[in-house]
Design an enzyme around this catalytic site. Structure first.
Site, PDB file in Angstrom:
ATOM      1  N   SER A  10       0.333   6.653   1.604  1.00 52.83           N
ATOM      2  CA  SER A  10       1.398   6.320   2.560  1.00 52.83           C
ATOM      3  C   SER A  10       2.063   7.548   3.180  1.00 52.83           C
ATOM      4  O   SER A  10       2.587   8.408   2.468  1.00 52.83           O
ATOM      5  CB  SER A  10       2.455   5.476   1.833  1.00 52.83           C
ATOM      6  OG  SER A  10       3.722   5.647   2.415  1.00 52.83           O
TER       7      SER A  10
HETATM    8  N1  LIG Z   1      10.509   2.955   7.730  1.00 46.19           N
HETATM    9  C1  LIG Z   1       9.911   2.985   6.414  1.00 46.19           C
HETATM   10  C2  LIG Z   1       8.475   2.525   6.530  1.00 46.19           C
HETATM   11  C3  LIG Z   1       7.848   2.334   5.147  1.00 46.19           C
HETATM   12  C4  LIG Z   1       6.502   1.651   5.263  1.00 46.19           C
HETATM   13  O1  LIG Z   1       6.072   1.172   6.336  1.00 46.19           O
HETATM   14  N2  LIG Z   1       5.822   1.569   4.127  1.00 46.19           N
HETATM   15  C5  LIG Z   1       4.551   0.871   4.062  1.00 46.19           C
HETATM   16  C6  LIG Z   1       3.509   1.770   3.412  1.00 46.19           C
HETATM   17  S1  LIG Z   1       3.191   3.158   4.442  1.00 46.19           S
HETATM   18  C7  LIG Z   1       4.742  -0.352   3.186  1.00 46.19           C
HETATM   19  O2  LIG Z   1       5.323  -0.262   2.124  1.00 46.19           O
HETATM   20  N3  LIG Z   1       4.247  -1.520   3.645  1.00 46.19           N
HETATM   21  C8  LIG Z   1       4.310  -2.733   2.909  1.00 46.19           C
HETATM   22  C9  LIG Z   1       5.109  -3.798   3.583  1.00 46.19           C
HETATM   23  O3  LIG Z   1       5.673  -3.553   4.662  1.00 46.19           O
HETATM   24  O4  LIG Z   1       5.175  -4.897   3.042  1.00 46.19           O
HETATM   25  C10 LIG Z   1       9.993   4.411   5.826  1.00 46.19           C
HETATM   26  O5  LIG Z   1       9.965   5.371   6.591  1.00 46.19           O
HETATM   27  O6  LIG Z   1      10.132   4.528   4.602  1.00 46.19           O
END
Ligand SMILES: N[C@@H](CCC(=O)N[C@@H](CS)C(=O)NCC(=O)O)C(=O)O
Length: 225
Positions: free
Chosen positions: A12
Site C-alpha cells: 500500500s
Molecule cells: N486516504 C487514505 C487512503 C487509504 C487507502 O486507500 N488504503 C487502501 C489500501 S492502499 C485500503 O485500505 N483499502 C481498503 C478499503 O478501502 O476498504 C490514506 O491516505 O491513508
C-alpha cells in the site's frame, strides 16, 4: 519508546508514507499485516476500531488514527525532536497542509482514479489520464523555483507527494515532461533515508498482489460462465 502499532499492507502506497516518516523519526513501529485479499480489513474486530476499514491505521496506546497524512502530522507533533518537518507556525503549517490536501484531493486522487481500473484489468480511461497529467502539470508549476514542496525545507508534504509521484512512475506514467517534478523526486529519493528500500519492497509486494488479483479475477470470470 512509545508503543506504536501500524496496521498496514506491504503493497500500500499510503502505508509507505507512514513507514518512511516513522523511520526518519527513529520510531519503532510494530507492523501488523492486514491481508487485503483475505478481506482482513473488513473483519468486525478491525472495522470496530476503524470504521473506515483502511490501512494505514495507527494505534498509539489506544489512540486510533487512520489517514496517512493525518498520521504523519501526528507522529511529528508528538515524537519529533523539533517541528521542522511539520512547522507549528500557522502560516508555515498552512502551506504544508495546503500541499498535503493538494496531494490527497488532486494529485493522488487523479492518479488512483486513473490507475485503479487498470490494476483491475480494464483499459486506461483517456479522460482520467488527462486529468491526472493536468494535476502533475500543476504540481510542476507549484515546484517552480523550490527545492521542496513548500520551499527550502523538507516537510511531511514531500513524503506524501513523493509516494504519489513514485507510485505513478512505477506504474508507467511518463513524468519526463515535468522537469521540476523529476528534479524534486530525485532530491527526495536521496534525502529521505530508506525511501528506495521501503518503496522497492512495497513495489515487489504490489506486483505479487496484482498477479494474485489477476488470477482471482480470471477464476471468477470462469466460474461465472
Ligand atoms: N486516504 C487514505 C487512503 C487509504 C487507502 O486507500 N488504503 C487502501 C489500501 S492502499 C485500503 O485500505 N483499502 C481498503 C478499503 O478501502 O476498504 C490514506 O491516505 O491513508
Amino acid at each position: 519508546m512509545p508503543q506504536l502499532s501500524l496496521y498496514h499492507t506491504e503493497a500500500s502506497p499510503p502505508c509507505r508514507t507512514v513507514r518512511m516518516l516513522a523511520h526518519t523519526l527513529g520510531l519503532d513501529l510494530q507492523l501488523v499485516d492486514v491481508d487485503m485479499l483475505q478481506e482482513e480489513h473488513r473483519k468486525p474486530e478491525f472495522v470496530k476500531m476503524n470504521p473506515q476499514h483502511q490501512v494505514p491505521f495507527l494505534d498509539d496506546n489506544g489512540f486510533y488514527l487512520p489517514e496517512s497524512r493525518a498520521i504523519i502530522g501526528y507522529l511529528v507533533d508528538n515524537y519529533a525532536k523539533d517541528d521542522s518537518l511539520y512547522p507549528r507556525d500557522p502560516k508555515r503549517r498552512a502551506t504544508v497542509n495546503r500541499m498535503l490536501f493538494f496531494d490527497a484531493g488532486t494529485l493522488w486522487m487523479s492518479y488512483s482514479d486513473y490507475q485503479m481500473p487498470i490494476f483491475y484489468g480494464q483499459p486506461g480511461d483517456p479522460e482520467k489520464e488527462k486529468k491526472m497529467l493536468a494535476a502533475f502539470e500543476t504540481f510542476d508549476k507549484l515546484l517552480d523555483g523550490k527545492d521542496w514542496a513548500t520551499g527550502s525545507h523538507v516537510t511531511i508534504a514531500d513524503y506524501a507527494l513523493a509516494v504519489t509521484a513514485s507510485s505513478a512512475e512505477w506504474s508507467g506514467v511518463d513524468l519526463k515532461a515535468y522537469s521540476n517534478v523529476c528534479r524534486w523526486l530525485d532530491r527526495v529519493k536521496k534525502a529521505i533515508p530508506c525511501f528506495d528500500e521501503i518503496n522497492n519492497s512495497s513495489f515487489a509486494a504490489l506486483k505479487e498482489l496484482l498477479q494474485k488479483l489477476t488470477e482471482k479475477l480470471a477464476e471468477m470470470s470462469v466460474n461465472k460462465q
